[in-house]
Design a protein around this motif. Structure first.
Motif, PDB file in Angstrom:
ATOM      1  N   ASP A 158      41.678  37.581  39.867  1.00 27.26           N
ATOM      2  CA  ASP A 158      41.865  38.676  40.833  1.00 27.26           C
ATOM      3  C   ASP A 158      40.639  39.574  40.891  1.00 27.26           C
ATOM      4  O   ASP A 158      40.249  40.047  41.966  1.00 27.26           O
ATOM      5  CB  ASP A 158      43.090  39.523  40.455  1.00 27.26           C
ATOM      6  CG  ASP A 158      44.393  38.742  40.651  1.00 27.26           C
ATOM      7  OD1 ASP A 158      44.350  37.683  41.300  1.00 27.26           O
ATOM      8  OD2 ASP A 158      45.438  39.200  40.149  1.00 27.26           O
ATOM      9  N   ARG A 168      44.356  40.782  47.448  1.00 29.64           N
ATOM     10  CA  ARG A 168      45.508  40.253  46.710  1.00 29.64           C
ATOM     11  C   ARG A 168      46.549  41.324  46.432  1.00 29.64           C
ATOM     12  O   ARG A 168      47.760  41.058  46.439  1.00 29.64           O
ATOM     13  CB  ARG A 168      45.038  39.582  45.419  1.00 29.64           C
ATOM     14  CG  ARG A 168      44.380  38.226  45.681  1.00 29.64           C
ATOM     15  CD  ARG A 168      44.021  37.498  44.416  1.00 29.64           C
ATOM     16  NE  ARG A 168      43.569  36.134  44.708  1.00 29.64           N
ATOM     17  CZ  ARG A 168      43.088  35.303  43.782  1.00 29.64           C
ATOM     18  NH1 ARG A 168      42.992  35.694  42.522  1.00 29.64           N
ATOM     19  NH2 ARG A 168      42.721  34.090  44.128  1.00 29.64           N
ATOM     20  N   TYR A 171      48.273  41.778  49.653  1.00 32.77           N
ATOM     21  CA  TYR A 171      49.109  40.595  49.882  1.00 32.77           C
ATOM     22  C   TYR A 171      50.399  40.689  49.068  1.00 32.77           C
ATOM     23  O   TYR A 171      51.500  40.376  49.559  1.00 32.77           O
ATOM     24  CB  TYR A 171      48.333  39.332  49.503  1.00 32.77           C
ATOM     25  CG  TYR A 171      48.989  38.033  49.888  1.00 32.77           C
ATOM     26  CD1 TYR A 171      48.653  37.399  51.082  1.00 32.77           C
ATOM     27  CD2 TYR A 171      49.950  37.438  49.079  1.00 32.77           C
ATOM     28  CE1 TYR A 171      49.252  36.202  51.454  1.00 32.77           C
ATOM     29  CE2 TYR A 171      50.560  36.242  49.434  1.00 32.77           C
ATOM     30  CZ  TYR A 171      50.207  35.625  50.619  1.00 32.77           C
ATOM     31  OH  TYR A 171      50.816  34.450  50.970  1.00 32.77           O
ATOM     32  N   GLU A 252      41.673  36.137  52.136  1.00 29.70           N
ATOM     33  CA  GLU A 252      41.544  35.724  50.733  1.00 29.70           C
ATOM     34  C   GLU A 252      40.760  34.423  50.631  1.00 29.70           C
ATOM     35  O   GLU A 252      39.857  34.278  49.809  1.00 29.70           O
ATOM     36  CB  GLU A 252      42.925  35.548  50.101  1.00 29.70           C
ATOM     37  CG  GLU A 252      42.850  35.120  48.633  1.00 29.70           C
ATOM     38  CD  GLU A 252      44.202  34.692  48.079  1.00 29.70           C
ATOM     39  OE1 GLU A 252      44.431  34.889  46.878  1.00 29.70           O
ATOM     40  OE2 GLU A 252      45.007  34.138  48.863  1.00 29.70           O
TER      41      GLU A 252
END
Length: 803
Positions: A158, A168, A171, A252
């Motif tokens: 990450d 992320r 998301y 991403e």
């Protein structure tokens, strides 16, 4: 130039022919099994006498053997074959997560391999192979980038970038919101759902709605079940969130691609270095494989040189260990050839193959299964071994042999060795002998070394009478009528045809008739050879027994010497332990005495005298133990020759380098003149300067002293003073050896300075450094006193010395 290249090409082509004849590739498999990876195997496959410098290759191998015996083997990571990944990168394709993990193992493997050698004492590993390994590239930047980016499962972390982490996180929040919303939707619309759940179609959250209820919910249909009873519906209220999730997923993917491309580019920029290292690692892998072969197979490293051939206890690698009979064969520099005779199936062909194989292996940089006393010439090898019959070319056995011999005679020169099996066979014995003798004479005239095997009597007689040839035979046991597969040097062999025929059941009547057809002279020669063989066999048996006895004796002698050495070390350790105990007692006694002297209650002079007497006894005991230690060290380090000292000899102190001359004997001690400084020294503290390196040191020392005297006469007298500006030295972080070298110089400077007190800063740590320093100071006569520092002086992290 063209002729040289053509000659080399012919030699390489002929080498491939020989390899097939002597089962070279099967033998090579025995070395390849020890490789870490395909890298080393490829290197071994390409080794040949014309592609390498065998002396350098075998020198590296010898050095690496010594190193492995000390520090062991590395891991296999550095030898991973990553070339397929590099080809992708070279073609502009981004590497994937799991591929990066393989690359990480590879780069960390190189780092670990180099660290194994960096951590060792430089004096132990000053060698070409170490420089070769330390020449591998450094890839810390790539290693850190991969570790920062890829987790242990090959996924992108990450925190590989700030943007990725943000995407992320967002998301995850959208996903969480979608799930909560989906759960609420299910709660409120259970009656229209085929199943009380949600699913994902085309990366979007959808619900299994009953087909007949489809009109009750606004949204987009993403499919239908095979029965047609269920439609997968994305409600209108979910469309914005699903759209957002898809956009985030695309973002991403783009960010991950950017991150991976960035690392891939770093590797692309280093491709040339990496490829160079892979070529180097091929060689290193192959060297480690050959080291394993040496250690596990008890092989020897024989550097090809000169024109002397000697194989001692040579073992063919393809013969099982429980069945092999080692061979010994020797062709000295002043001889041209060996003629080996003896019965069929006696081992002649295997012996020739072994000779050819070992010469080619050694010249290709391989260790061989032979004794260390073996010698291998730096010769090209040409052979005619085995049945040369060829149906397609319409060659008979004899024609095939002649074809091979003609070819080798064209290529061979005085830097070659020719090996011919069954010379003169395959045709009429009388004519075959004549041709064979003609070939032998041609080889002698051209000064080409050779080994041939034969059954023909004229060749046996010729070799016996020629002073440049050696007769040899394959040993035959007359009791069992079986070959022993050993070579008997300097003795011709009998054919034993009649004995073997009888053993296999040929009737006596036939043998008696056959005997009548033999020439009387031939019978006499064969009988003479048989008798010689019998006596030589008996002598050989005794020689082998004596050699076995000698080997056992040498083994026991070596074991004894090792045990004796360990015992001496143990004695020193015991004395050292006793010394420490005595020092403790002395310190305790001093402390008690100080308390007694300072106490007002102590008025007894007798008590003080008694305590002083006890301390004197302890000191005397200490001196006795020190004397024992010095004696043991003297016995361990000094040879008998170096102990034999007389007046007039040049000597040095056992732990020093200055050289002086013994000028007189005083009691049991020697008076030594060290360039005008006369010192009385115990014998066990002196080493006689003998011939060799010491004598060179002596000459150098005398020349230096003369130069000093000359220089002193030329320049004004000068008083040397110390340039010491502060009376402390910091040795923290150093090894004991490194620290003591600096401390020794510091004490010298302290003595020449105006300071009488010095401070050695060693830190607290594990106490190992401080212990080593105190053990050194205990024996240094320049130091009057030493102690740990007071709190304001650094406490136990510093030692205060008085000189």
């Amino acid at each position: 130039m063209l002729s040289i290249e053509k000659n080399l090409e012919d030699k390489i082509n002929y080498l491939e022919y020989i390899k097939n004849k002597i089962d070279y590739n099967l033998v090579l498999d025995g070395y390849k099994q020890y490789c870490y990876s395909s890298l080393g195997k490829e290197y071994l496959e390409n080794l040949n006498p014309y592609s390498i410098n065998p002396a350098q290759e075998l020198q590296y191998l010898s050095e690496l053997c010594d190193i492995v015996r000390v520090i062991g083997y590395p891991t296999s990571d550095a030898f991973l074959d990553i070339r397929s990944i590099l080809r992708k990168i070279e073609n502009g394709i981004i590497a994937e997560g799991l591929e990066f993990l393989s690359l990480l193992r590879f780069f960390e493997g190189i780092k670990s391999l180099k660290a194994m050698f960096k951590e060792q004492k430089p004096s132990l590993f000053q060698s070409g192979i170490v420089n070769l390994i330390l020449g591998l590239g450094t890839y810390d930047e790539i290693i850190n980038s991969i570790k920062k980016t890829i987790d242990e499962n090959g996924n992108i972390k990450d925190d590989a970038s700030v943007l990725l982490k943000k995407i992320r996180n967002e998301y995850a929040e959208v996903t969480k919101e979608l799930r909560h919303k989906a759960e609420r939707f299910i709660t409120h619309h259970q009656n229209i759902l085929q199943e009380v759940t949600y699913t994902i179609r085309n990366d979007r959250y959808v619900f299994p709605v009953k087909a007949n209820e489809r009109g009750k919910i606004k949204g987009i249909v993403h499919g239908m079940s095979s029965s047609g009873l269920t439609v997968y519906l994305e409600p209108e209220e979910f469309i914005p969130l699903n759209d957002k999730l898809k956009v985030l997923a695309e973002e991403e993917g783009k960010e991950i691609a950017r991150i991976l491309r960035e690392i891939t580019n770093k590797i692309f920029d280093r491709l040339s270095t990496i490829k160079g290292d892979i070529e180097l690692l091929k060689r290193i892998d192959s060297l480690y494989a050959r080291v394993r072969y040496v250690i596990e197979k008890n092989a020897s490293i024989i550097i090809p040189d000169g024109n002397y051939l000697k194989l001692s206890r040579a073992r063919h690698p393809l013969i099982p260990e429980d069945k092999i009979v080692p061979i010994d064969i020797e062709l000295p520099s002043d001889k041209f050839g060996i003629v080996i005779t003896g019965p069929n199936t006696g081992g002649k062909t295997v012996s020739l193959k072994t000779v050819a194989l070992f010469i080619i292996l050694a010249r290709s940089g391989f260790p061989v299964l032979a004794g260390e006393s073996s010698r291998i010439p730096d010769f090209d090898v040409y052979v005619d071994i085995g049945d040369s019959q060829n149906i397609l070319e319409n060659l008979s056995t004899f024609s095939g042999h002649l074809h091979n011999i003609v070819q080798l005679l064209k290529l061979a020169d005085e830097n070659s060795i020719v090996l011919i099996d069954e010379l003169g066979s395959g045709t009429d014995p009388y004519e075959g002998s004549a041709i064979a003798l003609g070939i032998i004479e041609e080889l002698i005239e051209r000064r080409i070394k050779f080994i041939v095997t034969t059954h023909l009597t004229p060749i046996k007689l010729f070799s016996m009478s020629h002073d440049k040839l050696i007769s040899a035979s394959m040993e035959f046991d007359p009791e069992t009528l079986s070959p022993t597969y050993r070579i008997l040097m300097n003795i011709p062999g009998a054919s034993h045809a009649f004995e073997i025929a009888k053993k296999y059941g040929l009737p006596d009547a036939i043998l008696e008739r056959a005997q009548k057809h033999l020439d009387e002279e031939h019978i006499k020669i064969e009988e003479l050879i048989k008798n010689l063989n019998k006596h030589i066999s008996e002598l050989e048996t005794k020689r082998r027994e004596l050699e076995n006895t000698l080997r056992e004796y040498n083994r026991q002698k070596k074991d004894f010497e090792e045990k004796y050495k360990l015992l001496k070390i143990k004695r020193i350790e015991e004395f050292d332990k006793e010394l420490r105990e005595v020092y403790k007692d002395i310190q305790k006694a001093k402390k008690d005495l100080q308390i007694s002297l300072q106490s007002k209650k102590t008025e007894s002079e007798e008590l003080i005298k008694k305590r002083l007497k006890e301390i004197e006894n302890e000191v005397k005991h200490l001196e006795e133990i020190q004397g024992k230690v010095e004696k043991v060290i003297y016995e361990t380090k000094v040879t008998d020759e170096e102990k034999q000292i007389s007046v007039g000899d040049y000597v040095r102190l056992i732990d020093g380098t200055a050289i002086g001359k013994v000028i007189e004997m005083k009691s049991r001690n020697f008076v030594v003149d060290f360039n005008g400084l006369k010192i009385e020294v115990k014998p066990e503290k002196l080493v006689k300067v003998t011939s060799g390196s010491d004598s060179k040191d002596l000459k150098k020392h005398i020349d230096e002293e003369k130069e000093k005297i000359v220089n002193v006469s030329r320049i004004p007298t000068k008083v040397y003073t110390s340039n010491l500006t502060k009376n402390e030295v910091d040795v923290r972080g150093l090894t004991v050896e490194e620290a003591l070298e600096i401390i020794d110089e510091f004490i010298d400077q302290l003595l020449l300075s105006d300071f009488s007190i010095g401070y050695i800063i060693h830190g607290k740590g594990t106490g190992k450094l401080a212990t080593g320093i105190w053990n050194y100071l205990r024996h240094d006569k320049r130091v009057k006193n030493y102690r740990f520092g007071r709190p304001d002086e650094g406490g136990v992290g510093a030692t205060v010395i008085e000189v």
